[in-house]
Motif scaffolding. Structure first.
Motif, PDB file in Angstrom:
ATOM      1  N   CYS A  35      -9.749  17.267  34.079  1.00  0.00           N
ATOM      2  CA  CYS A  35      -9.484  15.821  34.092  1.00  0.00           C
ATOM      3  C   CYS A  35      -8.562  15.457  35.245  1.00  0.00           C
ATOM      4  O   CYS A  35      -8.760  14.441  35.917  1.00  0.00           O
ATOM      5  N   LEU A  42     -11.199  10.847  42.183  1.00  0.00           N
ATOM      6  CA  LEU A  42     -11.420   9.397  42.150  1.00  0.00           C
ATOM      7  C   LEU A  42     -10.470   8.674  43.093  1.00  0.00           C
ATOM      8  O   LEU A  42     -10.860   7.746  43.807  1.00  0.00           O
ATOM      9  N   ASP A  60     -16.211   0.995  41.440  1.00  0.00           N
ATOM     10  CA  ASP A  60     -16.506   1.877  40.305  1.00  0.00           C
ATOM     11  C   ASP A  60     -15.401   2.908  40.101  1.00  0.00           C
ATOM     12  O   ASP A  60     -15.043   3.243  38.955  1.00  0.00           O
ATOM     13  N   GLN A  61     -14.854   3.408  41.196  1.00  0.00           N
ATOM     14  CA  GLN A  61     -13.796   4.412  41.092  1.00  0.00           C
ATOM     15  C   GLN A  61     -12.516   3.811  40.516  1.00  0.00           C
ATOM     16  O   GLN A  61     -11.861   4.414  39.656  1.00  0.00           O
ATOM     17  N   TRP A  63     -12.389   1.163  38.610  1.00  0.00           N
ATOM     18  CA  TRP A  63     -12.701   0.825  37.218  1.00  0.00           C
ATOM     19  C   TRP A  63     -12.571   2.061  36.326  1.00  0.00           C
ATOM     20  O   TRP A  63     -12.015   1.994  35.218  1.00  0.00           O
ATOM     21  N   THR A  64     -13.081   3.190  36.794  1.00  0.00           N
ATOM     22  CA  THR A  64     -13.013   4.431  36.018  1.00  0.00           C
ATOM     23  C   THR A  64     -11.568   4.884  35.832  1.00  0.00           C
ATOM     24  O   THR A  64     -11.174   5.305  34.730  1.00  0.00           O
ATOM     25  N   LEU A  65     -10.774   4.778  36.882  1.00  0.00           N
ATOM     26  CA  LEU A  65      -9.365   5.158  36.778  1.00  0.00           C
ATOM     27  C   LEU A  65      -8.642   4.291  35.753  1.00  0.00           C
ATOM     28  O   LEU A  65      -7.836   4.789  34.960  1.00  0.00           O
ATOM     29  N   ARG A  66      -8.926   3.002  35.772  1.00  0.00           N
ATOM     30  CA  ARG A  66      -8.248   2.116  34.814  1.00  0.00           C
ATOM     31  C   ARG A  66      -8.687   2.425  33.381  1.00  0.00           C
ATOM     32  O   ARG A  66      -7.867   2.414  32.457  1.00  0.00           O
ATOM     33  N   LEU A  67      -9.982   2.685  33.181  1.00  0.00           N
ATOM     34  CA  LEU A  67     -10.467   3.009  31.845  1.00  0.00           C
ATOM     35  C   LEU A  67      -9.824   4.295  31.328  1.00  0.00           C
ATOM     36  O   LEU A  67      -9.382   4.364  30.175  1.00  0.00           O
ATOM     37  N   MET A  68      -9.748   5.313  32.185  1.00  0.00           N
ATOM     38  CA  MET A  68      -9.118   6.573  31.782  1.00  0.00           C
ATOM     39  C   MET A  68      -7.634   6.368  31.501  1.00  0.00           C
ATOM     40  O   MET A  68      -7.090   6.880  30.521  1.00  0.00           O
ATOM     41  N   GLU A 104      -9.678  -5.691  39.843  1.00  0.00           N
ATOM     42  CA  GLU A 104      -9.598  -4.375  39.210  1.00  0.00           C
ATOM     43  C   GLU A 104      -8.392  -3.600  39.717  1.00  0.00           C
ATOM     44  O   GLU A 104      -7.646  -2.982  38.945  1.00  0.00           O
TER      45      GLU A 104
END
Length: 302
Positions: A35, A42, A60-61, A63-68, A104
């Motif tokens: 992880c 990312l 997208d990168q 967004w993924t960082l914020r979700l994680m 974002e």
């Protein structure tokens, strides 16, 4: 992993209990390692010049960082340790026209560091109007959201002075756009509302001249500048509320003439807002001046 952890906690006899416990610990360590590698990848991918193939890929990168990060304190720690806010600032600067990416990146930074995170992002964003605008609108949005929920909101923000200082600096930057000025006037109005000390700080840092320059830019833009004109005048009203020194300083900087000119330039809400602001800093006479000079049907009323 959850099943192994449950087994390890419930088993009573060795060596099985120890073996399951060791296997669980190794598996968790491997997952964390992968992880962390993903977070680093990312961040590298979202940083300009390191593999970003398009603005959508960069979005997208982020967004993924914020979700994680929303789901894991450890992930947020990894992002910060990797210099995440500076990386976010760089990618936002590369794609200033991508509105969703700007939002974002701004809210990812808030997730990482709260209001201090936004202050740090503003420091990295000097000279980039799009990033500064995104932060200013986020400050305004967060403040309004808290007020609508009946919370104390911006009045209790310990970081408010720092934000006022950074925002007035951005307002004075040579590359300030109409959108940036509109956003800053809106955000600062909330920050100084019923907070004379913050208003005085804004004025001490050149806020009077910067606000009047923003009004002049809005007036020159015609209809496209009407939003900025209203926001600027609302900011002036907030500044002078309970702050006689701010009112005097604005009058000395030529605010009355500037406001009269704005009130005569566009009808409707701009004229109405002008008269209210004029009344706050100049009394009745400037208001009458606008009323008598305003064209018929402009909306100016007693």
């Amino acid at each position: 992993v959850s099943a192994l952890a449950d087994c390890s906690s419930q088993l009573e006899h060795e060596p099985l209990k120890g073996a399951v416990g060791n296997a669980t610990a190794k598996l968790v360590s491997q997952i964390e390692g992968h992880c962390r590698e993903l977070v680093s990848a990312l961040l590298r991918g979202a940083t300009a010049g390191e593999g970003v193939s398009s603005n959508q890929a960069a979005y997208d990168q982020l967004w993924t960082l914020r979700l994680m990060g929303k789901r894991s304190t450890l992930v947020r720690q990894w992002i910060m340790e990797a210099g995440g806010i500076a990386a976010v600032a760089r990618v936002m600067a590369v794609y200033p026209a991508h509105e969703m990416l700007q939002k974002e990146g701004t809210w990812l930074t808030y997730m990482l560091g709260g209001l201090e995170g936004w202050a740090e992002l503003l420091k990295h964003a000097k000279g980039c109007a799009a990033v500064q605008e995104a932060i200013a609108w986020a400050v305004y949005e967060l403040g309004m959201r808290q007020l609508e929920r009946g919370l104390a909101g911006v009045s209790e923000w310990a970081e408010a002075d720092m934000l006022v200082t950074l925002l007035v600096e951005a307002l004075q930057s040579p590359g300030a756009t109409l959108g940036l000025r509109w956003a800053i006037c809106s955000a600062v109005r909330l920050l100084v509302l019923e907070q004379p000390c913050r208003g005085s700080l804004f004025m001490e840092r050149g806020g009077a001249r910067a606000t009047l320059d923003a009004l002049a830019a809005g007036q020159a833009a015609g209809e496209n500048g009407s939003g900025l004109l209203v926001a600027g005048m609302q900011l002036i009203t907030a500044l002078v509320d309970g702050n006689a020194a701010a009112a005097q300083q604005l009058r000395g900087a030529g605010a009355l003439d500037a406001l009269v000119a704005c009130g005569l330039s566009l009808p409707g809400k701009v004229t109405d807002e002008t008269m209210w602001t004029l009344g706050q800093i100049g009394g009745v006479l400037p208001v009458l001046q606008v009323m008598f000079k305003a064209p018929a049907g402009s909306g100016a009323q007693c």
